[in-house]
Write an enzyme that holds these catalytic residues in place. Structure first.
Site, short mmCIF file in Angstrom:
data_model
loop_
_atom_site.label_atom_id
_atom_site.label_comp_id
_atom_site.label_asym_id
_atom_site.label_seq_id
_atom_site.Cartn_x
_atom_site.Cartn_y
_atom_site.Cartn_z
N TYR A 118 38.42 41.34 22.09
CA TYR A 118 37.48 41.28 23.87
C TYR A 118 37.43 42.38 24.39
CZ TYR A 118 39.91 39.05 28.10
OH TYR A 118 40.26 38.29 29.21
N GLU A 127 46.70 33.41 33.26
CA GLU A 127 46.56 35.03 34.06
C GLU A 127 48.04 34.69 34.06
OE1 GLU A 127 44.42 37.49 34.07
OE2 GLU A 127 42.91 37.43 33.56
N TRP A 157 48.33 42.00 28.53
CA TRP A 157 47.58 40.78 28.77
C TRP A 157 47.75 40.29 27.44
CZ3 TRP A 157 45.45 36.62 29.96
CH2 TRP A 157 44.04 35.93 29.37
#
Length: 214
Positions: free
Chosen positions: A32, A54, A62
């Site tokens: 990522y 988000e 995350w």
């Protein structure tokens, strides 16, 4: 792993590449960090997906969202605004029963509501969600390159303004911290640390980004 150049600074991994420290913690994060985070994202549906993810991340790590991203995409019709905006109460119940996503009613309701707002925005605002979000990208020349994680802010003037504008238009779960995480993830700002190989490899700022509205 290699030694840090400074406390919280870029770290050299086993492959010899220096990365932001968080980008080395799991293989998922390595990919990522190297291929997505901080690279410009455009398109209303693509940015709507980031807004939703988000928001779901709020209060969680995350990595929890990243590992469920494909589940989210399947559950939310690929985050196509036109389709999510038409979700019904039956869809809400389906989502609340879907173990492949985060089953939080408030966040699910916000995602559906945000799709409806984004649809209206696309009809009323030239350039739609893409143009609105990118209008808050700061001038890269006016931002210092962060050398350590301590140099990276959690909230900025721009993210606060973006948050206020999104809320004014009806978006939910878009506080200033969430708005800044969105800006980082979608390339409105480049918070890769000095020495990170991603920052060195190519400029990430988008020439189409505009000045922050007053």
């Amino acid at each position: 792993m290699g030694d840090e150049a400074a406390p919280g600074g870029a770290v050299v991994g086993e492959d010899g590449l220096a990365r932001c420290p968080w980008g080395l913690s799991t293989p998922d994060y390595v990919e990522y960090h190297d291929t997505e985070w901080g690279r410009p994202v455009h398109g209303d549906d693509a940015l709507f997906e980031r807004v939703c993810l988000e928001a779901f991340q709020s209060g969680l790590s995350w990595i929890t969202i990243l590992r469920r991203r494909e589940g989210f995409r399947k559950a939310f019709s690929g985050f196509r605004i036109a389709e999510v905006a038409e979700f019904t109460d039956a869809d809400r119940e389906r989502l609340l029963a879907d173990a492949g996503i985060i089953r939080n009613r408030a966040k699910i309701d916000a995602a559906i509501g945000n799709a409806r707002v984004a649809r209206e925005l696309g009809e009323a605002y030239e350039g739609g969600l893409d143009a609105l979000i990118w209008s808050y990208a700061p001038d890269p020349a006016e931002r210092a390159v962060p050398r350590t994680l301590g140099d990276v802010p959690a909230v900025t003037v721009e993210s606060t303004k973006l948050s206020k504008e999104l809320k004014r238009r009806g978006f939910r779960f878009v506080g200033p911290t969430t708005a800044y995480a969105l800006m980082q993830a979608c390339g409105l700002v480049d918070d890769h640390l000095a020495g990170c190989h991603v920052r060195r490899s190519a400029p990430l700022s988008d020439p189409r980004s505009a000045a922050v509205p007053s």
